[in-house]
Every structure is written in structure tokens, then in C-alpha cells.
Design a protein around this motif. Structure first.
Motif, mmCIF file in Angstrom:
data_model
loop_
_atom_site.group_PDB
_atom_site.id
_atom_site.type_symbol
_atom_site.label_atom_id
_atom_site.label_comp_id
_atom_site.label_asym_id
_atom_site.label_seq_id
_atom_site.Cartn_x
_atom_site.Cartn_y
_atom_site.Cartn_z
ATOM 1 N N ILE A 20 -3.315 0.955 6.991
ATOM 2 C CA ILE A 20 -4.582 1.247 7.336
ATOM 3 C C ILE A 20 -5.466 0.084 7.298
ATOM 4 O O ILE A 20 -5.788 -0.404 6.140
ATOM 5 N N GLY A 21 -6.352 -0.059 8.321
ATOM 6 C CA GLY A 21 -7.166 -1.174 8.163
ATOM 7 C C GLY A 21 -8.521 -0.808 8.723
ATOM 8 O O GLY A 21 -8.852 0.290 8.760
ATOM 9 N N HIS A 22 -9.190 -1.844 9.166
ATOM 10 C CA HIS A 22 -10.567 -1.892 9.496
ATOM 11 C C HIS A 22 -10.796 -0.541 10.669
ATOM 12 O O HIS A 22 -9.917 -0.226 11.380
ATOM 13 N N LYS A 23 -11.978 0.195 10.269
ATOM 14 C CA LYS A 23 -12.063 1.425 11.040
ATOM 15 C C LYS A 23 -10.984 2.400 11.150
ATOM 16 O O LYS A 23 -10.892 3.442 12.013
ATOM 17 N N TRP A 24 -10.004 2.541 10.031
ATOM 18 C CA TRP A 24 -8.852 3.349 9.883
ATOM 19 C C TRP A 24 -7.883 3.217 11.052
ATOM 20 O O TRP A 24 -7.412 4.014 11.376
ATOM 21 N N TRP B 176 -12.729 6.924 7.444
ATOM 22 C CA TRP B 176 -13.734 5.981 7.858
ATOM 23 C C TRP B 176 -15.117 7.023 8.199
ATOM 24 O O TRP B 176 -15.803 6.369 8.926
ATOM 25 N N ALA C 120 -4.493 2.203 12.393
ATOM 26 C CA ALA C 120 -3.034 2.054 11.760
ATOM 27 C C ALA C 120 -2.429 0.808 12.451
ATOM 28 O O ALA C 120 -2.667 0.578 13.743
ATOM 29 N N ASP D 186 0.806 -1.119 0.059
ATOM 30 C CA ASP D 186 0.031 0.099 -0.181
ATOM 31 C C ASP D 186 0.866 1.181 0.060
ATOM 32 O O ASP D 186 0.359 2.333 0.094
ATOM 33 N N ASN D 187 2.288 1.314 0.089
ATOM 34 C CA ASN D 187 3.014 2.313 -0.214
ATOM 35 C C ASN D 187 2.817 3.273 1.186
ATOM 36 O O ASN D 187 3.242 4.269 1.133
ATOM 37 N N LEU D 188 2.466 2.748 2.200
ATOM 38 C CA LEU D 188 2.046 3.537 3.523
ATOM 39 C C LEU D 188 3.087 3.105 4.408
ATOM 40 O O LEU D 188 3.942 2.159 4.438
ATOM 41 N N PHE E 244 -3.691 10.709 7.752
ATOM 42 C CA PHE E 244 -4.045 10.977 9.004
ATOM 43 C C PHE E 244 -4.526 12.573 8.828
ATOM 44 O O PHE E 244 -5.073 13.349 9.950
#
Ligand code: HEC
Ligand code: HEC
Ligand code: HEC
Ligand code: HEC
Ligand SMILES: [Ca+2]
Ligand SMILES: [Ca+2]
Lengths: 333, 333
Positions: free
Chosen positions: A82-86, B86, A88, A76-78, B332
Motif C-alpha cells: 500500500i503506497g501513497h493515498k492508500w 488514508w 495498492a 510489509d507482509n502484505l 481494505f
């Protein structure tokens, strides 16, 4: 008879070229990537659909492809995902390209192979947040998945094992052969520039290759991050120590592949290094106690840029429609 | 000379079949969908890449395809969409399949065409949250995009106009021809079941077709939601009133397409109806003052299931790598 023999030979030669890339002619610690030919294209197709299917997540919008974008770098190149419900996540998402060429999966190697690995993100709360029983129920409720599972595994009772096995088989096809450096290994002197060649010589001579070797230039061992000088990180991960609890494993990480490293930024398990130059400088200092000059750095980076291979050409899967009783997503759960 | 003429005729026939589906032979208020043939395949390819590129979002993980999943229904199949950080959006995401066949875009029609539409979600705070100037900077900084813009538009100074024009051209290709109902319109009596035919007859006789007509069975007019009986919704949207401020436009929504409606659940601008049966019952009561029997409902639903067409076969785009100065995402912010 003679004509027959000749055509048999021609035929088998064609088969060979279809399944194996030309081997390297240079004897180097780095090997060419061979394309993967699956014995079950139906399983690959099923796994591809699952890889792209957001119905495997609680929210209904996160698929494997969200964090391992096959359109780009397989990540994701982050800094961290970032996953479920934003939420980290704690670590950087590694590329799924060439992940099959490694001895283990995850930065700390806690999964032995791709099949074992795939169960992790589905249920992980910071990733897809989907209980395994619910994931299986969803797939079981989709007629087009049931029939594919039947065709591939001979039963229409879907299990988690089918899901992870098919995804793993698809992932094995995600190799990136034919990088300029592979073509150089195969004997094409013009495939890489003089600077890239100089970079490769330094890569060997400085000792990078002690850890980054083989087809994937990595993925074959766990090594301490911060061998000569300690590494400072804001990430909670302690590497293999988190798996074994042994002091000796503290800060041991799986050596990551350098294949396609030019596009898998940012770098390290905590995603703290933004550029390849920065990551390389840190590697020199922390792993080898060596400060590279500007030119040396440029050469090493140029060499690593020659490791960007041909990304797989994938047709976007058309996902089978949900059934009447398919559980609906719950993005705020 | 004769042979030449014959082959010219054959050639032009082939061209015709390649660009036009066989027209309907039945004279009905619903028309077959014709495949779209772009005059600029390069523009389509550029638009496709942009449609799939999460670098157009502030977070780096949301692309058009996140909310308009082309692997499935061209929507996200959520009640209302989830976007940057989200956040839940105010309305249900409509499918992008066949969206070009409509007179305007968005539930309230506030964009006249696809090009005007595409600028919206990029900057919208609850969607991709990416200021337009930054979106343009990102695309401008990616060498592989610069060269494509140059090839298509004759300048390497990327503008928002180039981005939205290319995306719109790609979206025009997203039509879904050859649904069973189209084949019936073209004269194939066996393309739909007796029940589906009965459903279609009721669809016309009951008056659904007054609003859901044309190629897309909708998309051609704005109509009041809750014509006979008011509709109660927890959504803040007031339909076209939000655009014009005129009392007469309160709760006027663009009549949505019923193409592929079997897979674009949940239904209505607020996503409040979970099943096609529920949506149909509500339509009967609120738009026509009519309570359908169980059988009537089943027939109408069966008819609408015959509207699922062939989804476009798309090869996953391989996105051009970021350049040295490409701004990095800021999930963020
Ligand atoms: C929310 C983001 C996210 C999602 C969704 C996700 N992953 Fe991952 N993936 C990660 C991160 C972060 C890691 C690294 C975790 C670690 O090493 O502890 C990882 C690790 C991996 C690895 C190991 C690679 C290596 O070199 O060690 C593979 C393989 C993988 N994921 C495949 C998948 C598959 C298959 C799915 C879907 C079933 C999936 N991922 C879903 C973020 C994600
Ligand atoms: C002693 C083993 C060792 C040596 C020597 C070594 N590396 Fe590494 N390398 C690692 C490990 C372990 C990591 C992962 C560290 C982490 O993520 O915390 C890594 C990470 C990297 C990364 C980041 C990859 C990514 O995807 O995040 C790059 C780039 C890299 N090394 C290049 C080099 C170069 C160039 C050299 C030589 C100058 C070198 N390495 C020497 C073990 C080594
Ligand atoms: C976070 C979710 C999300 C993202 C990202 C998103 N959309 Fe949408 N899209 C929606 C929603 C919700 C609507 C309905 C908004 C309204 O009508 O007010 C919509 C409406 C549309 C429409 C109008 C369809 C119709 O029938 O009226 C089109 C076309 C469209 N989007 C294309 C795109 C494109 C192109 C992108 C990327 C540049 C994109 N969308 C990004 C959620 C999203
Ligand atoms: C007077 C105009 C009108 C009539 C008559 C009408 N509709 Fe609708 N239909 C609409 C409008 C406007 C909407 C969108 C309402 C909303 O989202 O708030 C809609 C929405 C729908 C939807 C949901 C589509 C989606 O994607 O959300 C379905 C299904 C539907 N109509 C089917 C029917 C059927 C079946 C009939 C006949 C029984 C019918 N309609 C009669 C105007 C009409
Ligand atoms: Ca990385
Ligand atoms: Ca819908």
C-alpha cells in the motif's frame, strides 16, 4: 622478534574473523552468508537515515521502512504493498534482507543494482509519489544532510545519485548470516533437526536447488513461473516480458531468495500464496510436475525454516531536523 | 574497613548520577527534565516492540511510530494525521516525547494517563482501526509475545491491559533531557546564547510562563485557546467541552509542552500554524493581547530553540515472528 611475529599473526587472525564468517566445510550448492563490512561507515549511516526518512515521500509518512520493515522481515507482509493515498501496488514487496546478493533488482529485474533500484520507489506514484527534483530539494534543504553529503562525497550540492548511492550502501549491510542452516554448512551437525536435514535432501533431490541455489538460495537467475503447468494470477505483471518485450520472457521472474522465507509471507510476485506449505506445493506442481505428500511438504517447510538468519541489529537513526526552507509534505496531492 | 566504606560511597554516588540528572541551581519556573529509570526493563522492551509493531493495525502497516516517529520529533509533522485508508484525523498529533510529564493525555485531556491513552489509537477508525479483541488475539497468537507477557505479568493469557501497560512504560522512557536550556538551569552560563536568554526573560515577563511552566513547559493545565481574542479554526474540536459538555470548557485545551517545539511543527491542535514564529505571534495576540516586534519574536523563537533536548537512543526492536494462526491484516476492511 619472535613475540612480535606472534602478535602480528594473532592480530591478522582477529581481523579475518571480524570480516569473514567461517566458510562452509560442507561442499553444497548452498553457501553461507558472509557479513558485509563497508569501507565507509559514514555512507552507511547516511543511507540508513535516508532509508528511514518519510520526508522522501510526498505524504511525509512513507519511508522505505514502511514497505521494507527492518524490525520484522524487510517486507510489509502484505499481498501487495500500500503506497501513497492508500493505493495498492501491482506486486508483492520483496524483502530487502540479502537483496545485495542478487544479480538484479525487482521481480522482473528491471534495475541492475541497488543504487539503480532506489530511485524507483521514491518517484513511483503508487509508492512514495515524490518527484526526484523535489526529493533532492528536500534533502538539500536539511542542514544535517548537507553536511553529511559533504563529508561523504566532498560536495554540498546534493544529487539523486548521492541519495541512491548511500541507500544502496546501507542496504548492503542488511545481510542475515548465521542461520541454523549456515551453522550446519559450517560443520555443526546439531544446528538443524533430522527433519530439516531430510527436507534439505529432498530440496536437492527434487530439483528445487536448480533454481534456488547460492548464498541467497535464489536471486541468481530468471526462471519461468509455471514451467510445467501454467500459473494463474490476477496480477498484471508479465515478469521480464515487461522489460524486454520478448515473448520468451513472458512470465520469467527473478527466482526469489529463500533466506528468511518463513517470515516473508505471503508468497510469489502476486502475494497469492499465504503459507509456506501452499507455496511449496505450488512450486512442486508448477515447476517440477510433482505432488508432494504431507510428510514431504512438512520436511521441505522445516528445511526452509532453518534459513531464518540473524537480522541486523540497527540503532534507530536520529534524523536531522528540517531547515527553514524545507518543503513541507503534501499528503493529498 | 576504611577502604570498604570509601568504595561504598563511590558506588552510591555513581548510582545517584546514573538515575538523576544534576538538579537545577537556578530557581526558575521551568525545571530540568530527569531521565526516567524503569524498574522493569523487560516491560520497557515489550512496550517498545508493541510501539513499533504494525500488526496492531487492521492494515498491517500502521504502528504507533507511524504518527509518533521516534526517529524525528515523536510526531508525524503533518497538519492532521493520516490513518487507516488514508483518512485525515481531526487534530494534530502531539509528540510522545515527554508526554509522561503531563497531567492528562490528548488535546482535550480525555485520557488520564498513558496507559488509558494507548487503547484509543489502536481501535480508532481514523488511526489503526483495529478492534481491541482482534488486537489481543494477534498478540496472543505470537509466541514471542506470549512468552514476554508471561515473564513480565506472570500469565500467558494476553489482555489489552498488558498491551497498554507495557506501551505506557516504554513511553515513560521517552524523555529528552539535557537541552541547552537545561544546562543553563544547571548553572552553565554558556549553554544558551544572549539572544536565547533575552527570549527567556521576555517569555517570563510577557506571561507565557503562566501557562507554559514546569519540566515540560506545559502539560500541567487546560487553558482557553483565544483568551483575549477568539481563535478561528476549521477543526471540529471544541477542546475539553467535548469531554465535559460544560460551556465553560469550550475551547479549553491542554497547554502543550514546548519541549522540542522547534521540531514538532506544524502547531496548535489544528496544525494551522506552520512556523514557530507564526505560532508565537498568535499566542501573543490571542492569549496576551500583545503584538510582538520582529526582534521580540526572534528572541522568543531563539529561546524555544534552546528547548530541543537529547532524543532517546533506541535500538530498533526485532519483532517476534507471527505464529501459524496469527490473523493476517486486512488493509481494505
Ligand atoms: C509503497 C511500498 C514501497 C516503498 C515505500 C518502497 N518499496 Fe521497495 N519495493 C516495493 C515493492 C512492491 C517492490 C517490488 C516491485 C517490483 O518488483 O516490481 C519493491 C522492491 C524493492 C527492491 C528489490 C528487491 C528485490 O529482491 O528485487 C529493493 C532493494 C527495494 N524495494 C528497496 C526500497 C528502497 C530503498 C525504498 C525507499 C527509497 C523502497 N524500496 C520503498 C514496495 C515499496
Ligand atoms: C524452474 C525454477 C524453479 C524451481 C525448480 C523451483 N522454484 Fe521456487 N521459485 C521460482 C520462481 C521463478 C519463483 C517466483 C515465482 C513468482 O513469484 O511468480 C519461485 C518462488 C518460490 C517461493 C516463494 C518465495 C517468495 O518469497 O515469494 C518458494 C517458497 C519456493 N519458490 C520454493 C521452492 C521449492 C521448495 C522448490 C522445490 C519443490 C522450488 N521452489 C522449485 C523458481 C523455481
Ligand atoms: C494515525 C495516527 C496515529 C497513530 C497510529 C497513533 N497516534 Fe497517538 N495521537 C495521534 C493524534 C492525532 C493524537 C491527538 C489526538 C487528540 O488529542 O484528540 C494522538 C495523541 C497521542 C498521545 C497524547 C499526547 C498528548 O500530549 O496529549 C499519546 C501519548 C499517543 N498518541 C500515543 C500513541 C500510541 C502509544 C499509539 C499506538 C498504540 C499511537 N499514539 C498511535 C495520532 C496517532
Ligand atoms: C493563557 C494560557 C497561555 C498563554 C499565556 C500562552 N500560551 Fe501558548 N499555548 C496555550 C494553549 C492552550 C495552547 C494550545 C492551543 C491550541 O492548540 O489550540 C498553546 C500553544 C502554544 C504553542 C504551540 C505548541 C504546539 O506544539 O502546538 C506555542 C509555540 C506556544 N503556545 C508558545 C507560547 C508563547 C511564546 C507564549 C507567550 C507569548 C504563550 N504560548 C502564551 C496556552 C497559553
Ligand atoms: Ca513475500
Ligand atoms: Ca505539532
Amino acid at each position: 622478534m619472535k613475540a612480535l611475529t606472534a602478535s602480528v599473526i594473532v592480530f591478522s587472525t582477529i581481523c579475518l574473523t571480524a570480516t569473514h564468517a567461517q566458510a562452509e566445510v560442507r561442499n553444497e550448492p548452498i553457501k553461507v552468508i558472509e557479513p558485509y563490512v563497508s569501507e565507509s561507515p559514514e555512507k552507511v549511516e547516511l543511507g540508513k537515515q535516508l532509508f528511514f526518512d518519510p520526508r522522501l515521500s510526498m505524504s511525509g509518512i512513507i519511508s522505505c521502512n514502511t514497505c521494507h520493515n527492518l524490525s520484522y522481515s524487510g517486507t510489509d507482509n502484505l499481498k501487495t504493498s500500500i503506497g501513497h493515498k492508500w493505493q495498492a501496488g501491482p506486486v508483492n514487496s520483496p524483502t530487502v534482507f540479502n537483496s545485495s546478493l542478487q544479480i538484479a533488482q525487482f521481480w522482473d529485474g528491471r534495475a541492475l543494482d541497488l543504487k539503480e533500484q532506489a530511485a524507483g520507489p521514491i518517484a513511483a506514484n503508487v509508492e512514495m509519489a515524490m518527484p526526484h527534483t523535489l526529493a533532492v530539494d528536500v534533502i538539500q534543504s536539511i542542514p544535517g544532510y548537507r553536511s553529511q553529503v559533504e563529508a561523504v562525497y566532498g560536495t554540498n550540492q546534493v544529487t539523486l545519485d548521492h541519495i541512491t548511492d548511500a541507500i544502496a550502501e546501507f542496504e548492503k549491510t542488511l545481510v542475515t548470516p548465521n542461520a541454523p542452516f549456515d551453522r550446519w554448512l559450517q560443520g555443526d551437525d546439531n544446528a538443524i533437526t533430522e527433519q530439516q536435514l531430510a527436507g534439505y535432501q529432498l530440496f536437492k533431490q527434487a530439483g528445487c536447488v536448480a533454481c534456488h541455489y547460492g548464498e541467497a538460495l535464489g536471486g541468481k537467475s530468471f526462471m519461468k513461473m509455471g514451467l510445467v503447468q501454467p500459473y494463474e494470477s490476477d496480477s498484471p505483471s508479465q515478469g521480464r516480458y515487461d522489460v524486454t518485450g520478448k515473448e520468451i520472457d513472458r512470465f520469467m521472474f527473478k527466482v526469489p531468495t529463500l533466506r528468511n522465507v518463513a517470515i516473508t509471507y505471503p508468497y510469489f510476485h502476486d502475494g497469492a500464496a499465504n503459507t509456506l506449505e501452499e507455496a511449496t506445493q505450488i512450486m512442486g506442481q508448477l515447476q517440477l510436475g510433482r505432488n508432494f505428500t504431507k510428510d514431504e511438504l512438512a520436511n521441505l517447510v522445516a528445511f526452509m525454516e532453518s534459513l531464518t538468519g540473524e537480522r541486523p541489529k540497527i540503532s534507530l537513526p536520529l534524523l536531522p531536523p528540517s531547515g527553514e526552507n524545507t518543503p513541507r509534505p503534501n499528503p493529498f496531492q
